[in-house]
Design a protein around this motif. Structure first.
Motif, PDB file in Angstrom:
ATOM      1  N   ILE A  12       0.835  -1.205   0.000  1.00  0.00           N
ATOM      2  CA  ILE A  12       0.000   0.000   0.000  1.00  0.00           C
ATOM      3  C   ILE A  12       0.868   1.253   0.000  1.00  0.00           C
ATOM      4  CG2 ILE A  12      -1.666   1.344   1.352  1.00  0.00           C
ATOM      5  CD1 ILE A  12      -2.923  -1.372   2.179  1.00  0.00           C
ATOM      6  N   LEU A  13       1.879   1.292   0.846  1.00  0.00           N
ATOM      7  CA  LEU A  13       2.759   2.469   0.907  1.00  0.00           C
ATOM      8  C   LEU A  13       3.518   2.676  -0.403  1.00  0.00           C
ATOM      9  CD1 LEU A  13       4.137   2.153   4.544  1.00  0.00           C
ATOM     10  CD2 LEU A  13       2.496   3.840   3.661  1.00  0.00           C
ATOM     11  N   ASP A  14       3.998   1.590  -1.000  1.00  0.00           N
ATOM     12  CA  ASP A  14       4.719   1.698  -2.279  1.00  0.00           C
ATOM     13  C   ASP A  14       3.821   2.280  -3.372  1.00  0.00           C
ATOM     14  OD1 ASP A  14       6.980   0.645  -1.083  1.00  0.00           O
ATOM     15  OD2 ASP A  14       6.786  -1.340  -1.999  1.00  0.00           O
ATOM     16  N   HIS A  15       2.593   1.796  -3.448  1.00  0.00           N
ATOM     17  CA  HIS A  15       1.666   2.304  -4.467  1.00  0.00           C
ATOM     18  C   HIS A  15       1.254   3.743  -4.172  1.00  0.00           C
ATOM     19  CE1 HIS A  15       0.640  -0.782  -7.451  1.00  0.00           C
ATOM     20  NE2 HIS A  15       0.960  -1.653  -6.509  1.00  0.00           N
ATOM     21  N   ALA A  16       1.149   4.105  -2.905  1.00  0.00           N
ATOM     22  CA  ALA A  16       0.775   5.479  -2.546  1.00  0.00           C
ATOM     23  C   ALA A  16       1.884   6.466  -2.921  1.00  0.00           C
ATOM     24  CB  ALA A  16       0.463   5.579  -1.056  1.00  0.00           C
ATOM     25  N   LYS A  17       3.134   6.017  -2.833  1.00  0.00           N
ATOM     26  CA  LYS A  17       4.274   6.891  -3.150  1.00  0.00           C
ATOM     27  C   LYS A  17       4.570   6.932  -4.645  1.00  0.00           C
ATOM     28  CE  LYS A  17       6.527   6.237   1.289  1.00  0.00           C
ATOM     29  NZ  LYS A  17       7.608   5.537   1.989  1.00  0.00           N
ATOM     30  N   ALA A  18       4.554   5.792  -5.286  1.00  0.00           N
ATOM     31  CA  ALA A  18       4.862   5.696  -6.722  1.00  0.00           C
ATOM     32  C   ALA A  18       3.568   5.361  -7.445  1.00  0.00           C
ATOM     33  CB  ALA A  18       5.921   4.628  -6.969  1.00  0.00           C
ATOM     34  N   ARG A  19       2.725   6.353  -7.594  1.00  0.00           N
ATOM     35  CA  ARG A  19       1.375   6.167  -8.131  1.00  0.00           C
ATOM     36  C   ARG A  19       1.395   5.801  -9.612  1.00  0.00           C
ATOM     37  NH1 ARG A  19      -1.612  11.548  -5.768  1.00  0.00           N
ATOM     38  NH2 ARG A  19      -1.287  11.114  -3.566  1.00  0.00           N
ATOM     39  N   ARG A  20       0.861   4.647  -9.927  1.00  0.00           N
ATOM     40  CA  ARG A  20       0.732   4.236 -11.327  1.00  0.00           C
ATOM     41  C   ARG A  20      -0.591   4.766 -11.864  1.00  0.00           C
ATOM     42  NH1 ARG A  20       2.544  -0.668  -8.654  1.00  0.00           N
ATOM     43  NH2 ARG A  20       4.766  -0.874  -9.019  1.00  0.00           N
ATOM     44  N   GLY A  21      -0.560   5.340 -13.037  1.00  0.00           N
ATOM     45  CA  GLY A  21      -1.774   5.808 -13.687  1.00  0.00           C
ATOM     46  C   GLY A  21      -2.193   7.215 -13.326  1.00  0.00           C
ATOM     47  N   ASP A  22      -1.464   7.862 -12.432  1.00  0.00           N
ATOM     48  CA  ASP A  22      -1.818   9.211 -11.983  1.00  0.00           C
ATOM     49  C   ASP A  22      -1.480  10.210 -13.076  1.00  0.00           C
ATOM     50  OD1 ASP A  22      -2.387  11.527 -10.608  1.00  0.00           O
ATOM     51  OD2 ASP A  22      -0.872  11.232  -9.043  1.00  0.00           O
ATOM     52  N   GLY A  23      -2.501  10.807 -13.670  1.00  0.00           N
ATOM     53  CA  GLY A  23      -2.278  11.805 -14.710  1.00  0.00           C
ATOM     54  C   GLY A  23      -3.477  11.918 -15.637  1.00  0.00           C
ATOM     55  N   PRO A  24      -3.423  12.863 -16.539  1.00  0.00           N
ATOM     56  CA  PRO A  24      -4.546  13.087 -17.455  1.00  0.00           C
ATOM     57  C   PRO A  24      -4.618  12.027 -18.559  1.00  0.00           C
ATOM     58  CG  PRO A  24      -2.751  14.558 -17.984  1.00  0.00           C
ATOM     59  CD  PRO A  24      -2.331  13.806 -16.754  1.00  0.00           C
ATOM     60  N   MET A  25      -5.777  11.956 -19.198  1.00  0.00           N
ATOM     61  CA  MET A  25      -5.974  11.109 -20.372  1.00  0.00           C
ATOM     62  C   MET A  25      -6.932  11.859 -21.296  1.00  0.00           C
ATOM     63  SD  MET A  25      -7.665   7.312 -20.864  1.00  0.00           S
ATOM     64  CE  MET A  25      -6.463   6.385 -19.972  1.00  0.00           C
ATOM     65  N   PRO A  26      -6.391  12.659 -22.200  1.00  0.00           N
ATOM     66  CA  PRO A  26      -7.258  13.488 -23.046  1.00  0.00           C
ATOM     67  C   PRO A  26      -8.133  12.702 -24.021  1.00  0.00           C
ATOM     68  CG  PRO A  26      -4.924  13.830 -23.566  1.00  0.00           C
ATOM     69  CD  PRO A  26      -4.979  12.889 -22.416  1.00  0.00           C
ATOM     70  N   ASP A  27      -7.746  11.469 -24.356  1.00  0.00           N
ATOM     71  CA  ASP A  27      -8.514  10.690 -25.341  1.00  0.00           C
ATOM     72  C   ASP A  27      -9.349   9.586 -24.680  1.00  0.00           C
ATOM     73  OD1 ASP A  27      -6.259   9.271 -24.572  1.00  0.00           O
ATOM     74  OD2 ASP A  27      -5.891   8.432 -26.557  1.00  0.00           O
ATOM     75  N   ALA A  28      -9.794   9.826 -23.460  1.00  0.00           N
ATOM     76  CA  ALA A  28     -10.590   8.826 -22.732  1.00  0.00           C
ATOM     77  C   ALA A  28     -11.951   8.636 -23.386  1.00  0.00           C
ATOM     78  CB  ALA A  28     -10.765   9.269 -21.286  1.00  0.00           C
TER      79      ALA A  28
END
Length: 149
Positions: A12-28
């Motif tokens: 949990i701490l690793d994912h909270a610090k190194a967030r995968r997927g965090d960011g925009p997606m203009p073509d969603a």
């Protein structure tokens, strides 16, 4: 605390610090916003389907909240991509069941994979919504994306 509990806390701490997927997606293809009024955590999850299919090609999210909600969003990103929407919805329901278990029973690691790290969270009723926040948003976005096709 057992060694396994410590390992799960570290996931949990690793994912909270190194967030995968965090960011925009203009073509969603779809997006959905959720907020936890109890603590103020909030998140917008966006996803894109593979062209002409119901397979999730990409997930991105933007939010602010506790380490549990942000880690859960990060794990969601890893686990949603490549699944069909029905497969993803089944995974979401399995996660929801575990999170509502109050720590009783053994989760199916073959199904939940890294999500078993959140079983300890299920013991704290006030934190369950933190763990589920991104999943509820992604569930709505996935259903939206399929309905729009």
């Amino acid at each position: 605390m057992s060694g396994l509990d410590g390992l799960y806390q570290q996931v949990i701490l690793d994912h909270a610090k190194a967030r995968r997927g965090d960011g925009p997606m203009p073509d969603a293809d779809a997006e959905h916003f959720e907020r936890n009024p109890t603590c103020g955590d909030e998140i917008t999850v966006r996803l894109r389907l593979e062209s002409g299919t119901d397979r999730i090609a990409a997930v991105a999210w933007q939010g602010d909240g506790c380490s549990i909600s942000m880690a859960s969003a990060s794990v969601l990103t890893d686990m949603a991509v490549g699944r069909t929407v029905p497969e993803f919805l089944a995974l979401t329901e399995a996660f929801r069941t575990m999170m509502r278990s109050r720590g009783v029973g053994e989760p199916d690691e073959d199904v939940l994979e890294d999500l078993v790290a959140f079983q300890g969270v299920s013991k704290f009723v006030m934190r369950v919504k933190c763990g589920m926040l991104a999943w509820v948003a992604a569930e709505a976005a996935a259903q939206q994306a399929v309905a729009a096709r």
